[in-house]
Design an enzyme around this catalytic site. Structure first.
Site: not given
Ligand code: GUN
Length: 285
Positions: A53, A97, A120
């Protein structure tokens, strides 16, 4: 029939070229998009994803801010870090994450992220927005699947879609996003009896179960579109999806490979969400 390959790597590359221009325009206006990535602990797979990422950010000119935090961090310390990032005007997206260590209150963590930085799409507001059609950011993996289907001109409206896997990250948001596009959606999961009875009806079959070779040709309708979201590491180190790719390719009309299908699109949609957030921030100045 041999299925057409749905090349996510190629679409991701094309989209990322477009992002370079969008980021360039933002930078010319004095705003550099920034993504903060938080990794708690040292899970090797998560470390790989986070690295990917951040590299992708760099490639399109997004600044990334990494926080590598120990697995022993307290809830209060982690929430404090998020509150700091919420207030930082150089940060337009915040990603924590997953999975998080057991002792961390994941729901609390996700709700602490400012909605306008929730790239997200895991904040309750965004989850609710998926239900009601008021979403700010769509979760990256299902959003990437929708982009792939649209790019391939695969109709969604009125189609029978079966989603295998009911996770908060993929299965549930995927189902909601396809419902919003007027598909008839069934969701199957680990407790579904006679999975094949459902999958055989699918015009579009989306598989996100995390089980190698779960979907074999007998479970797929001839001519179906098959989207394999699975990323599984075999004992010999190879990466494989949830679908028997060789077998199902003989029955499907189109199929995503693993790797090179959905995976590159997930990171691409994260970049898209971050740029969108930065564009929004600029419009507010
Ligand atoms: N873990 C697995 N997939 C994801 C994702 O899309 N976002 C985050 N934050 N964690 C993940």
């Amino acid at each position: 029939m041999t299925a057409r390959l749905i090349n996510g790597a190629s679409l991701a590359k094309t989209m990322r070229r477009g992002f370079v221009d969008r980021v360039g325009k933002l930078r010319e206006s004095g705003l550099t998009p920034g993504l903060a990535v938080i990794l708690v602990g040292d899970d090797p797979a998560s470390a790989v994803y986070v690295g990917r990422k951040m590299r992708a950010c760099e490639e399109v000119g997004i600044r990334s801010f990494a926080s590598y935090l120990p697995a022993t961090i307290s809830n209060a310390e982690l929430l404090g870090r998020i509150v700091e990032l919420n207030a930082n005007p150089e940060v337009h997206g915040i990603l924590v994450q997953l999975p998080l260590p057991e002792h961390i209150d994941m729901a609390r963590v996700l709700e602490t992220i400012a909605v306008e930085k929730d790239v997200d799409g895991f904040h309750l507001y965004n989850v609710g927005g998926l239900v009601t059609g008021n979403v700010v950011f769509s979760p990256c993996t299902p959003y990437g699947v929708v982009k792939l289907l649209e790019h391939e001109n695969i109709p969604i409206q009125g189609q029978n879609v079966v989603v295998v896997g009911a996770s908060n990250i993929v299965g549930k948001p995927m189902a909601l996003m396809l419902m919003a596009r007027d598909a008839t959606v069934s969701i199957c999961h680990a407790k579904t009896r006679d999975l094949a009875q459902y999958t055989i009806l699918a015009d579009i079959l989306v598989v996100a179960a995390g089980v190698p070779n779960l979907i074999i040709p007998q479970m797929v309708k001839r001519g179906a579109v098959v989207i394999d979201v699975g990323i599984n590491r075999l004992p010999d180190g190879r990466i494989t999806g949830d679908v028997d790719f060789a077998g199902v390719s003989e029955k499907a009309s189109a199929i995503t490979p693993v790797p090179g299908g959905v995976g590159p699109m997930t990171v691409t949609m994260l970049l898209e969400n971050t740029i969108k957030s930065a564009e929004h921030a600029l419009a507010l100045t």
